[in-house]
Design a protein around this motif. Structure first.
Motif, short mmCIF file in Angstrom:
data_model
loop_
_atom_site.label_atom_id
_atom_site.label_comp_id
_atom_site.label_asym_id
_atom_site.label_seq_id
_atom_site.Cartn_x
_atom_site.Cartn_y
_atom_site.Cartn_z
N VAL A 117 0.85 -1.19 0.00
CA VAL A 117 0.00 0.00 0.00
C VAL A 117 0.89 1.23 0.00
CG1 VAL A 117 -1.75 1.29 1.29
CG2 VAL A 117 -1.86 -1.21 1.19
N LEU A 118 0.51 2.21 -0.80
CA LEU A 118 1.30 3.44 -0.87
C LEU A 118 1.07 4.29 0.37
CD1 LEU A 118 3.27 4.87 -2.74
CD2 LEU A 118 1.34 6.02 -3.82
N ASP A 119 2.14 4.81 0.91
CA ASP A 119 2.08 5.59 2.14
C ASP A 119 1.29 6.89 1.93
OD1 ASP A 119 2.51 6.75 4.59
OD2 ASP A 119 4.68 6.53 4.56
N TYR A 120 0.54 7.29 2.97
CA TYR A 120 -0.15 8.58 2.94
C TYR A 120 0.81 9.73 2.63
CZ TYR A 120 -4.37 6.64 5.19
OH TYR A 120 -5.51 5.93 5.47
N ASP A 121 2.02 9.61 3.13
CA ASP A 121 2.99 10.69 2.98
C ASP A 121 3.24 11.04 1.51
OD1 ASP A 121 3.24 10.87 5.69
OD2 ASP A 121 5.07 9.65 5.81
N GLU A 122 3.17 10.04 0.63
CA GLU A 122 3.40 10.29 -0.79
C GLU A 122 2.34 11.23 -1.36
OE1 GLU A 122 6.07 9.38 -2.24
OE2 GLU A 122 6.84 7.91 -0.81
N TYR A 123 1.11 11.04 -0.96
CA TYR A 123 0.02 11.89 -1.46
C TYR A 123 0.08 13.28 -0.85
CZ TYR A 123 -1.89 7.44 -3.08
OH TYR A 123 -2.06 6.22 -3.70
N LEU A 136 6.76 5.22 -8.90
CA LEU A 136 6.73 4.16 -9.90
C LEU A 136 7.91 3.21 -9.76
CD1 LEU A 136 5.59 6.15 -13.08
CD2 LEU A 136 4.19 4.94 -11.40
N SER A 137 9.05 3.74 -9.32
CA SER A 137 10.24 2.91 -9.16
C SER A 137 10.09 1.90 -8.03
CB SER A 137 11.48 3.79 -8.92
OG SER A 137 11.37 4.47 -7.67
N HIS A 138 9.12 2.12 -7.14
CA HIS A 138 8.86 1.18 -6.05
C HIS A 138 7.87 0.10 -6.45
CE1 HIS A 138 10.81 4.28 -3.54
NE2 HIS A 138 11.02 3.30 -2.68
N GLY A 139 7.52 0.06 -7.73
CA GLY A 139 6.67 -1.01 -8.23
C GLY A 139 5.19 -0.71 -8.27
N PHE A 140 4.78 0.52 -7.97
CA PHE A 140 3.37 0.88 -8.01
C PHE A 140 2.98 1.30 -9.42
CE2 PHE A 140 4.55 1.62 -3.57
CZ PHE A 140 3.54 0.92 -2.91
N GLU A 141 1.79 0.88 -9.85
CA GLU A 141 1.28 1.26 -11.16
C GLU A 141 0.82 2.72 -11.13
OE1 GLU A 141 1.25 -0.33 -13.98
OE2 GLU A 141 2.10 -2.20 -13.20
N ALA A 142 0.95 3.37 -12.30
CA ALA A 142 0.58 4.78 -12.38
C ALA A 142 -0.90 5.00 -12.12
CB ALA A 142 0.98 5.35 -13.74
N ASN A 143 -1.76 4.06 -12.57
CA ASN A 143 -3.20 4.24 -12.33
C ASN A 143 -3.55 4.05 -10.85
OD1 ASN A 143 -2.67 1.45 -12.47
ND2 ASN A 143 -4.81 1.01 -12.94
N TYR A 144 -2.79 3.21 -10.16
CA TYR A 144 -2.99 3.05 -8.71
C TYR A 144 -2.67 4.37 -8.01
CZ TYR A 144 -2.20 1.47 -3.91
OH TYR A 144 -2.23 1.34 -2.55
#
Length: 256
Positions: free
Chosen positions: A66-72, A95-103
């Motif tokens: 799950v992407l951290d709140y801090d990123e948003y 994106l370099s951490h493996g998360f898709e752009a649409n996510y």
């Protein structure tokens, strides 16, 4: 079930089992379950096993991808300042951490929605996050104008709908971030169903600014009589010298 109800039940289970936990971690599990108590309990059991009874926020988002709140929060701060080059770097980091752009763009849309809910006490109960995260949302919401949040939500939603059919998906997300950043500063004038799609430069252009600030109407100095007249192939009238007749054979100007 609501996120709050799910969190309360997970908290009860954790207390019964003697687990150490952080409330933010339980909120992540509840949000991941998307309203399903059975799914929430299944995820909780897996996380408790991975964390060895010490359920922390950092460990949970790492195990559940799950992407951290801090990123948003960080991306929103950059967009509010229209710091678009830094926003592009931030996106690349995600994106370099493996998360898709649409996510990411879907999560950013949810983030803007939460900010909008924080701007009014009546809609504040619609925010399904922990108390600590709610305080952060309330603080950042004060920096955002409602008009910007409406525009940002529409742009992110349009991006999400177009993502599947886009050939260059990353470019689509980058263009969306540029438009959101320009909307924060009032440079994006589009609105309604058919917004004007105009993008402005995102990098500093010193030369362009210098040209824009130079005095208008400035004219280049008139060339020398000989310079302007020597290109004539025959005798002609030189406009730079009050109607003087120019003879190419000698290059001299003679008055009529």
């Amino acid at each position: 079930m609501t996120v709050e109800n799910t969190v309360a039940h997970l908290q009860h289970v954790a207390d019964e089992e003697g687990y150490v936990y952080e409330m933010e971690a339980l909120h992540v599990i509840a949000e991941k379950a998307d309203g399903g108590m059975r799914d929430a309990l299944s995820i909780f059991d897996q996380v408790a096993s991975f964390c060895e009874g010490n359920i922390t926020y950092k460990k949970v988002i790492e195990d559940l991808n799950v992407l951290d709140y801090d990123e948003y929060f960080a991306m929103t701060d950059l967009l509010l300042k229209c710091a678009l080059p830094e926003a592009m770097v931030q996106l690349d980091k995600v994106l370099s951490h493996g998360f898709e752009a649409n996510y990411f763009i879907g999560g950013l849309a949810s983030h803007f929605r939460n900010l909008l809910m924080c701007r009014n006490e009546q809609t504040l109960p619609l925010l399904d996050v922990s108390t600590g995260a709610r305080d952060r949302y309330r603080e950042q919401a004060q920096k955002c104008q409602p008009k910007f949040l409406y525009r940002a939500l529409k742009l992110c939603n349009d991006c999400d709908m177009s993502y599947r059919t886009a050939r260059n998906k990353r470019l689509l997300v980058e263009l969306t971030l540029i438009q959101v950043g320009q909307a924060a500063t009032g440079e994006d004038e589009g609105c309604g169903r058919g917004p004007a799609k105009r993008l402005k430069p995102i990098f500093n252009v010193t030369a362009a600014k210098a040209a824009a600030t130079s005095p208008k109407g400035a004219q280049q100095p008139a060339p020398d009589c000989y310079d302007c007249c020597k290109t004539c192939c025959i005798c002609c009238t030189c406009r730079n010298h009050g109607g003087a007749t120019i003879h190419r054979s000698c290059g001299d100007a003679k008055r009529n």
